[in-house]
Design an enzyme around this catalytic site. Sequence first.
Site, mmCIF file in Angstrom:
data_model
loop_
_atom_site.group_PDB
_atom_site.id
_atom_site.type_symbol
_atom_site.label_atom_id
_atom_site.label_comp_id
_atom_site.label_asym_id
_atom_site.label_seq_id
_atom_site.Cartn_x
_atom_site.Cartn_y
_atom_site.Cartn_z
ATOM 1 N N GLU A 210 0.828 -1.209 0.000
ATOM 2 C CA GLU A 210 0.000 0.000 0.000
ATOM 3 C C GLU A 210 0.865 1.263 0.000
ATOM 4 O OE1 GLU A 210 -3.037 -0.205 -0.553
ATOM 5 O OE2 GLU A 210 -3.574 -2.229 0.053
ATOM 6 N N ARG B 62 -9.603 2.459 -6.126
ATOM 7 C CA ARG B 62 -8.702 1.959 -5.089
ATOM 8 C C ARG B 62 -9.287 1.991 -3.688
ATOM 9 N NH1 ARG B 62 -3.645 3.830 -4.062
ATOM 10 N NH2 ARG B 62 -2.845 1.868 -3.309
ATOM 11 N N ASN C 71 0.985 3.808 -3.091
ATOM 12 C CA ASN C 71 0.648 5.224 -2.875
ATOM 13 C C ASN C 71 1.726 6.140 -3.437
ATOM 14 O OD1 ASN C 71 -1.801 5.008 -1.628
ATOM 15 N ND2 ASN C 71 -1.038 5.317 0.459
#
Lengths: 115, 145
Positions: free
Chosen positions: B47, B104, B51
């Site tokens: 993650e 997302r 990002n």
Amino acid sequence: MEKVIERQTLILRLNGELDMKTADSLKQAIDTEIDRKGIRTVILNLQDVQFIDSSGLGVILGRYKKLYPLNGKVYVTNVPAHIYKIMELAGLTKIISFYPEESIIREELRKGNVR
Amino acid sequence: MKTNQLGLSFSSIPENVGIARMLIASIGAQLDLSLNEIEELKVAVSEAVSNAIIHGYRKNPGNIVFLELEIENDSLKIIVRDEGCGISNVEEAMQPAFSTDPERMGLGFVFMQSFMDELNVESVVDEGTTVTMVKYLNHISPSSH
């Protein structure tokens, strides 16, 4: 990825890792069938999926959202325990119908018990 | 006392997210973490790195993501840093379901928060974002589950 279309139902047996690298092609593979072939029922068999993160979850939820107004449905089957935990934390298990085995939902669809 | 430290810098391309996960999985195995804990670390790193690539660098592949691991006797610190566009409102960005990308789900920070014992995000607009995550080792964690 193995793809079967049977009676207007798309069955995808996914494998490997569902992350930002694989999300777009999976999304496209499903959307093509929805948009061009009028598929309204999608079964995702996750038996051989080793990893999922929010990019992969987003594709599944996104297909649910796309099919919902079209009166379509997404079913998820054969989810490994560690993948299920992530989906549960994401709240996906409350929204999408899960089946332990692909054969169960296919049988239900065949009998017309669900659509 | 630091017992081990590693650094990996890599291009901001999707292929490298899996490589970052492989590194943290190897370290987790070396630290004798459970398979479950290793899975959680993989998701947290995935993650943070996603990002950095998607939001920090807006999917522009010509940039570098920095992953640093610092292992101490009782903790594993994971630092994911980008020199991208930054986040103007970190608090808002960390809210569940906040996402600038409808596909997302805005779950990235939720997973990082759930799977790590500490999470700190520092960001300066146009300078970049640093995500620091700590996992306590040896089950001394007050929040261990």
